[in-house]
Design a protein around this motif. Structure first.
Motif, mmCIF file in Angstrom:
data_model
loop_
_atom_site.group_PDB
_atom_site.id
_atom_site.type_symbol
_atom_site.label_atom_id
_atom_site.label_comp_id
_atom_site.label_asym_id
_atom_site.label_seq_id
_atom_site.Cartn_x
_atom_site.Cartn_y
_atom_site.Cartn_z
ATOM 1 N N THR A 38 0.837 -1.202 0.000
ATOM 2 C CA THR A 38 0.000 0.000 0.000
ATOM 3 C C THR A 38 0.871 1.251 0.000
ATOM 4 O O THR A 38 2.029 1.206 0.404
ATOM 5 C CB THR A 38 -0.928 0.027 1.216
ATOM 6 N N THR A 56 -3.772 10.793 -1.896
ATOM 7 C CA THR A 56 -3.953 9.669 -2.811
ATOM 8 C C THR A 56 -3.712 8.386 -2.030
ATOM 9 O O THR A 56 -2.944 8.372 -1.065
ATOM 10 C CB THR A 56 -2.986 9.725 -4.006
ATOM 11 N N SER A 58 -3.274 3.954 -2.684
ATOM 12 C CA SER A 58 -3.147 2.875 -3.660
ATOM 13 C C SER A 58 -2.785 1.578 -2.949
ATOM 14 O O SER A 58 -2.326 1.584 -1.808
ATOM 15 C CB SER A 58 -2.072 3.220 -4.707
ATOM 16 N N THR A 94 -7.028 2.125 -6.238
ATOM 17 C CA THR A 94 -6.545 3.461 -5.887
ATOM 18 C C THR A 94 -7.711 4.392 -5.588
ATOM 19 O O THR A 94 -8.870 4.101 -5.889
ATOM 20 C CB THR A 94 -5.702 4.071 -7.025
#
Length: 237
Positions: A38, A56, A58, A94
């Motif tokens: 991650t 952000t 992901s 994401t």
């Protein structure tokens, strides 16, 4: 005895050289407490009290529902207290979004904690979906927001007029350098804070080993010269 010392020093030097490559590997884990695979970013790295922080995420299972907390705050029963935002991970694992920081978040260094609150397990994943978590890079809450090296205030109420930028010096422990968007700046700062002390320690250890090796070689050379002089003196007699 000298040969034993030399062998020991060679082993120490080889061990130090082997450990050096592992320093760079620590850059990916400087935030710690994150599920392997991650990643997350935050921007800007320095933000005014009550400002809006972009992020952000992901590496999370697709469709997982994720809660966003400040500084690993306890979400409490039902997952509501302490939660500043919620999201659903996209098909590619994401997500990009933003959260508004509560006004009571104290000035100083903080981070976002992403934890899965619901979602189906993925058969190909070795980690259960509910066990996924990620700790973001650090960001700093200060008097002003630093974006691209400039400071701008975040007004408490919207206003159509232009707000002049005050010349207030941030009191936070870290301010983004000119031109840094915050994502890469925070990552580089975290990497340096972990790796530089390790590199310094290894280099100092190597320097100490080389110094001891030089002293031993000097002593052995003097002994050899003394031994040659004794042989020369005995030959003359």
């Amino acid at each position: 005895m000298p040969r034993a010392w030399l062998r020991t020093l060679v082993v120490l030097i080889a061990t130090a050289l082997v450990l050096l490559p592992s320093v760079g590997a620590q850059a990916d884990t400087f935030t710690g407490d994150s599920t392997t695979g991650t990643a997350s970013t935050v921007s800007p790295s320095t933000i005014a009290v009550g400002g809006t922080l972009s992020f952000t995420l992901s590496g999370f299972p697709q469709g997982a529902e994720v809660a966003i907390l400040i500084d690993d705050a306890d979400p409490g029963p039902g997952g509501q207290p302490g939660v500043v935002g919620e999201l659903t991970v996209g098909e590619d694992g994401t997500y990009a979004g933003a959260v508004e920081l509560p006004a009571d978040v104290a000035k100083g260094a903080h981070w976002l904690r992403f934890i899965v609150t619901a979602g189906e397990d993925i058969p190909t994943n070795t980690v259960r979906t509910l066990d996924y978590t990620n700790k973001s890079p650090y960001f700093t809450v200060a008097d002003v927001t630093i974006i691209g090296g400039g400071a701008s205030t975040v007004p408490s109420t919207p206003t159509p007029t232009t707000v002049a930028t005050p010349s207030v010096e941030p009191t936070a422990p870290a301010v983004a350098a000119g031109g840094d968007s915050g994502d890469a700046g925070a990552a580089r700062t975290g990497w340096a804070s972990v790796s530089l002390p390790v590199v310094t320690t290894v280099l100092l250890a190597l320097a100490a080993v080389l110094l001891v090796l030089s002293v031993i070689m000097l002593i052995e050379r003097r002994r050899l010269l003394a031994y040659e002089r004794e042989l020369e003196y005995a030959a003359r007699r």
